[in-house]
Scaffold this motif. Sequence first.
Motif, PDB file in Angstrom:
ATOM      1  N   ALA A 102       0.840  -1.202   0.000  1.00  0.00           N
ATOM      2  CA  ALA A 102       0.000   0.000   0.000  1.00  0.00           C
ATOM      3  C   ALA A 102       0.875   1.252   0.000  1.00  0.00           C
ATOM      4  O   ALA A 102       0.647   2.193  -0.765  1.00  0.00           O
ATOM      5  N   HIS A 103       1.884   1.214   0.856  1.00  0.00           N
ATOM      6  CA  HIS A 103       2.731   2.398   0.978  1.00  0.00           C
ATOM      7  C   HIS A 103       3.503   2.651  -0.317  1.00  0.00           C
ATOM      8  O   HIS A 103       3.659   3.793  -0.751  1.00  0.00           O
ATOM      9  N   THR A 104       3.991   1.584  -0.948  1.00  0.00           N
ATOM     10  CA  THR A 104       4.728   1.754  -2.205  1.00  0.00           C
ATOM     11  C   THR A 104       3.836   2.375  -3.272  1.00  0.00           C
ATOM     12  O   THR A 104       4.239   3.312  -3.973  1.00  0.00           O
ATOM     13  N   THR A 105       2.630   1.841  -3.410  1.00  0.00           N
ATOM     14  CA  THR A 105       1.709   2.374  -4.418  1.00  0.00           C
ATOM     15  C   THR A 105       1.447   3.857  -4.180  1.00  0.00           C
ATOM     16  O   THR A 105       1.490   4.680  -5.093  1.00  0.00           O
ATOM     17  N   HIS A 106       1.189   4.176  -2.913  1.00  0.00           N
ATOM     18  CA  HIS A 106       0.904   5.554  -2.522  1.00  0.00           C
ATOM     19  C   HIS A 106       2.120   6.469  -2.772  1.00  0.00           C
ATOM     20  O   HIS A 106       1.977   7.584  -3.284  1.00  0.00           O
ATOM     21  N   LEU A 107       3.300   5.980  -2.429  1.00  0.00           N
ATOM     22  CA  LEU A 107       4.529   6.770  -2.598  1.00  0.00           C
ATOM     23  C   LEU A 107       4.787   7.055  -4.078  1.00  0.00           C
ATOM     24  O   LEU A 107       5.050   8.201  -4.467  1.00  0.00           O
ATOM     25  N   ILE A 108       4.700   6.023  -4.894  1.00  0.00           N
ATOM     26  CA  ILE A 108       4.943   6.231  -6.325  1.00  0.00           C
ATOM     27  C   ILE A 108       3.877   7.173  -6.885  1.00  0.00           C
ATOM     28  O   ILE A 108       4.184   8.097  -7.647  1.00  0.00           O
ATOM     29  N   SER A 152       2.460   9.506  -5.464  1.00  0.00           N
ATOM     30  CA  SER A 152       2.674  10.892  -5.020  1.00  0.00           C
ATOM     31  C   SER A 152       3.600  11.659  -5.964  1.00  0.00           C
ATOM     32  O   SER A 152       3.641  12.883  -5.951  1.00  0.00           O
ATOM     33  N   THR A 153       4.342  10.943  -6.809  1.00  0.00           N
ATOM     34  CA  THR A 153       5.176  11.617  -7.813  1.00  0.00           C
ATOM     35  C   THR A 153       4.373  11.982  -9.054  1.00  0.00           C
ATOM     36  O   THR A 153       4.921  12.524 -10.017  1.00  0.00           O
ATOM     37  N   LEU A 154       3.079  11.622  -9.030  1.00  0.00           N
ATOM     38  CA  LEU A 154       2.183  11.741 -10.189  1.00  0.00           C
ATOM     39  C   LEU A 154       2.544  10.768 -11.310  1.00  0.00           C
ATOM     40  O   LEU A 154       2.115  10.950 -12.459  1.00  0.00           O
ATOM     41  N   ALA A 155       3.326   9.738 -10.981  1.00  0.00           N
ATOM     42  CA  ALA A 155       3.362   8.573 -11.878  1.00  0.00           C
ATOM     43  C   ALA A 155       1.927   8.025 -11.910  1.00  0.00           C
ATOM     44  O   ALA A 155       1.210   8.104 -10.917  1.00  0.00           O
ATOM     45  N   ASP A 156       1.505   7.469 -13.042  1.00  0.00           N
ATOM     46  CA  ASP A 156       0.097   7.076 -13.171  1.00  0.00           C
ATOM     47  C   ASP A 156      -0.215   5.820 -12.333  1.00  0.00           C
ATOM     48  O   ASP A 156       0.692   5.179 -11.808  1.00  0.00           O
ATOM     49  N   PRO A 157      -1.510   5.489 -12.197  1.00  0.00           N
ATOM     50  CA  PRO A 157      -1.899   4.355 -11.351  1.00  0.00           C
ATOM     51  C   PRO A 157      -1.263   3.016 -11.733  1.00  0.00           C
ATOM     52  O   PRO A 157      -1.002   2.189 -10.859  1.00  0.00           O
ATOM     53  N   TYR A 158      -0.989   2.784 -13.008  1.00  0.00           N
ATOM     54  CA  TYR A 158      -0.358   1.511 -13.405  1.00  0.00           C
ATOM     55  C   TYR A 158       1.067   1.423 -12.877  1.00  0.00           C
ATOM     56  O   TYR A 158       1.472   0.411 -12.295  1.00  0.00           O
ATOM     57  N   LEU A 159       1.843   2.488 -13.103  1.00  0.00           N
ATOM     58  CA  LEU A 159       3.229   2.489 -12.621  1.00  0.00           C
ATOM     59  C   LEU A 159       3.252   2.390 -11.092  1.00  0.00           C
ATOM     60  O   LEU A 159       4.114   1.730 -10.517  1.00  0.00           O
ATOM     61  N   SER A 160       2.289   3.038 -10.458  1.00  0.00           N
ATOM     62  CA  SER A 160       2.224   3.022  -8.991  1.00  0.00           C
ATOM     63  C   SER A 160       1.912   1.616  -8.485  1.00  0.00           C
ATOM     64  O   SER A 160       2.580   1.098  -7.587  1.00  0.00           O
ATOM     65  N   PHE A 161       0.926   0.983  -9.095  1.00  0.00           N
ATOM     66  CA  PHE A 161       0.525  -0.339  -8.625  1.00  0.00           C
ATOM     67  C   PHE A 161       1.585  -1.398  -8.945  1.00  0.00           C
ATOM     68  O   PHE A 161       1.788  -2.339  -8.160  1.00  0.00           O
ATOM     69  N   ALA A 162       2.271  -1.250 -10.069  1.00  0.00           N
ATOM     70  CA  ALA A 162       3.343  -2.209 -10.390  1.00  0.00           C
ATOM     71  C   ALA A 162       4.389  -2.197  -9.275  1.00  0.00           C
ATOM     72  O   ALA A 162       4.880  -3.251  -8.854  1.00  0.00           O
ATOM     73  N   GLY A 163       4.712  -1.012  -8.778  1.00  0.00           N
ATOM     74  CA  GLY A 163       5.640  -0.917  -7.651  1.00  0.00           C
ATOM     75  C   GLY A 163       5.079  -1.605  -6.417  1.00  0.00           C
ATOM     76  O   GLY A 163       5.789  -2.310  -5.695  1.00  0.00           O
ATOM     77  N   GLY A 164       3.796  -1.402  -6.170  1.00  0.00           N
ATOM     78  CA  GLY A 164       3.151  -2.064  -5.034  1.00  0.00           C
ATOM     79  C   GLY A 164       3.256  -3.575  -5.149  1.00  0.00           C
ATOM     80  O   GLY A 164       3.513  -4.279  -4.164  1.00  0.00           O
ATOM     81  N   LEU A 165       3.082  -4.092  -6.349  1.00  0.00           N
ATOM     82  CA  LEU A 165       3.191  -5.545  -6.563  1.00  0.00           C
ATOM     83  C   LEU A 165       4.601  -6.035  -6.263  1.00  0.00           C
ATOM     84  O   LEU A 165       4.793  -7.120  -5.715  1.00  0.00           O
ATOM     85  N   LEU A 180      -7.663  14.737  -2.874  1.00  0.00           N
ATOM     86  CA  LEU A 180      -7.305  15.620  -1.762  1.00  0.00           C
ATOM     87  C   LEU A 180      -6.046  16.419  -2.059  1.00  0.00           C
ATOM     88  O   LEU A 180      -5.586  17.202  -1.224  1.00  0.00           O
ATOM     89  N   GLY A 181      -5.471  16.198  -3.222  1.00  0.00           N
ATOM     90  CA  GLY A 181      -4.269  16.953  -3.588  1.00  0.00           C
ATOM     91  C   GLY A 181      -3.082  16.636  -2.698  1.00  0.00           C
ATOM     92  O   GLY A 181      -2.256  17.518  -2.426  1.00  0.00           O
ATOM     93  N   LEU A 182      -2.975  15.387  -2.228  1.00  0.00           N
ATOM     94  CA  LEU A 182      -1.836  15.044  -1.366  1.00  0.00           C
ATOM     95  C   LEU A 182      -0.542  15.222  -2.158  1.00  0.00           C
ATOM     96  O   LEU A 182      -0.447  14.815  -3.309  1.00  0.00           O
ATOM     97  N   PRO A 183       0.464  15.829  -1.519  1.00  0.00           N
ATOM     98  CA  PRO A 183       1.677  16.195  -2.268  1.00  0.00           C
ATOM     99  C   PRO A 183       2.682  15.051  -2.383  1.00  0.00           C
ATOM    100  O   PRO A 183       2.486  13.963  -1.840  1.00  0.00           O
ATOM    101  N   LEU A 184       3.762  15.335  -3.066  1.00  0.00           N
ATOM    102  CA  LEU A 184       4.909  14.434  -3.159  1.00  0.00           C
ATOM    103  C   LEU A 184       5.331  14.004  -1.756  1.00  0.00           C
ATOM    104  O   LEU A 184       5.481  14.848  -0.877  1.00  0.00           O
ATOM    105  N   GLU A 185       5.492  12.708  -1.557  1.00  0.00           N
ATOM    106  CA  GLU A 185       5.883  12.217  -0.233  1.00  0.00           C
ATOM    107  C   GLU A 185       7.398  12.253  -0.097  1.00  0.00           C
ATOM    108  O   GLU A 185       8.117  11.792  -0.980  1.00  0.00           O
ATOM    109  N   ARG A 186       7.874  12.775   1.043  1.00  0.00           N
ATOM    110  CA  ARG A 186       9.310  12.968   1.163  1.00  0.00           C
ATOM    111  C   ARG A 186       9.672  13.122   2.633  1.00  0.00           C
ATOM    112  O   ARG A 186       9.863  14.241   3.123  1.00  0.00           O
ATOM    113  N   PRO A 187       9.758  11.995   3.389  1.00  0.00           N
ATOM    114  CA  PRO A 187      10.166  12.101   4.791  1.00  0.00           C
ATOM    115  C   PRO A 187      11.659  12.407   4.915  1.00  0.00           C
ATOM    116  O   PRO A 187      12.410  12.289   3.964  1.00  0.00           O
TER     117      PRO A 187
END
Length: 435
Positions: A243-249, A251-264, A413-420
Amino acid sequence: AKSLKERLTEIIPEKQEEVKAFKKDYGNTVLGEVTINQAYGGMRGVKGLIWEGSVLDAEEGIRFRGKTIPECQKELPSAVPGGEPLPEALFWLLVTGEVPTPEQTKSVSQEWAARAAIPEFVEDLLDRCPKTLHPMAQFSLAINALQHDSHFAKAYSNGINKADYWGPTYEDAMDLIAKLPNVAARIYRNVYKDGKVADIQLDKDYSYNFSNLLGFADNKEFVELMRLYLVLHSDHEGGNASAHTTHLIGSTLADPYLSFAGGLNSLAGPLHGLANQEVLRWTMKMQETIGKDASDEQITKYLWDTLNGGKVVPGFGHAVLRKTDPRYMAQREFALQHLPEDPLFALVSKLYHIIPGVLTEHGKTANPYPNVDAHSGVLLQYYGMKEQDYYTVLFGVSRAIGVMSQLIWDRSLGLPLERPKSYSTAHLKKMYAKN
Ligand code: AMX
């Protein structure tokens, strides 16, 4: 009746206002403090993420939009009277916070069936994979390739206004989930069967279609298991690795496919989703080594050998949970109802009674009780899906339902780029060490 997108269009501005007002009043409230041990310790317990669909309580387990698993089983529409909840209904609940009517649930089934086709080049890509490439690697490869048709990527390159991000994100989320049965079943049929994949039936629900494409829809119980399975593995709040990987990717505005592939790719790790294949492998190996009728003493000794060999007992322990996972219990209930006499289920039950004691005596594991992965394999084995290497793909199909729900909200919600913030050991010592 309103479609899911129409309902969302109404809810999103309300929610945006709610969050804005909440941040105005409480934005500077302290959520917690972070110790150096937590920084070295995988950020366990660090509070720093927003996740709307579900919240995990360490004792009670997961709640989807405030509802426990038994509550979801009672309240969400099912295909069979009194049967398991439909994942389509859970998706509606996760996205909107509302329990859908049977008609609304059906509208999601129909939309997913209508959007299910995958491009020929993605079929070719999968058909060319060697059978020895792990199914999760094939899965991730195909999801990356589906990016070709991303609405979000296209809208972004056409200069979409950020206020409108959620629309193409929603379209991608719906397409992505809809296409998973064709991707996942093609992997299964290619690697283990004859490579032929049945057609999607437009009037059938998602789990029926997925089961049918896999080649298991003749068994109504398997289809019900699939509905339960896809509900149970969907969402487990925001901090777990997939979940966190998908959300993190995302947050860069990579599209949902690229985000979910990372989650996988996260899910494919043995400490996370791959544990479901590892559990079965471990259990089978134990049976081979000490026999099918091993005594409790022999099992206990085998457990100690695993632990003393510097290995984990797969399917047990959890980063957040401190009691038996209710997702484990829901699968156990299913087994008690449908396969009470199955020998492998008897063994899993036996392990359920032995392992927590051994892990407690071992003294390291914060949670000695079983998690979701300790029980899924035995159910799949019973219905003839024997190929353990494939199990995490099923987990991945389900996980899409949770992480895509949240991605729609991330962009709404316009959540921004994640960057701890991170530090080096040298820097931390300079900041805090006395000498
Ligand atoms: N068997 C043996 N040792 C275990 C253990 C298990 N099942 N669970 C935890 N431990 C050990 C840890 O490896 C760690 O050892 P270390 O101090 O030598 O590094 C110690 O106990 C403390 O760990 P923890 O705080 O209890 O767990 P965690 O939050 O660091 O990790 C998890 C959580 C799930 C990775 C861990 O319990 C584990 O490895 N379990 C087995 C794999 C598994 O079932 N994963 C699936 C989890 C659910 C999911 O994501 N699908």
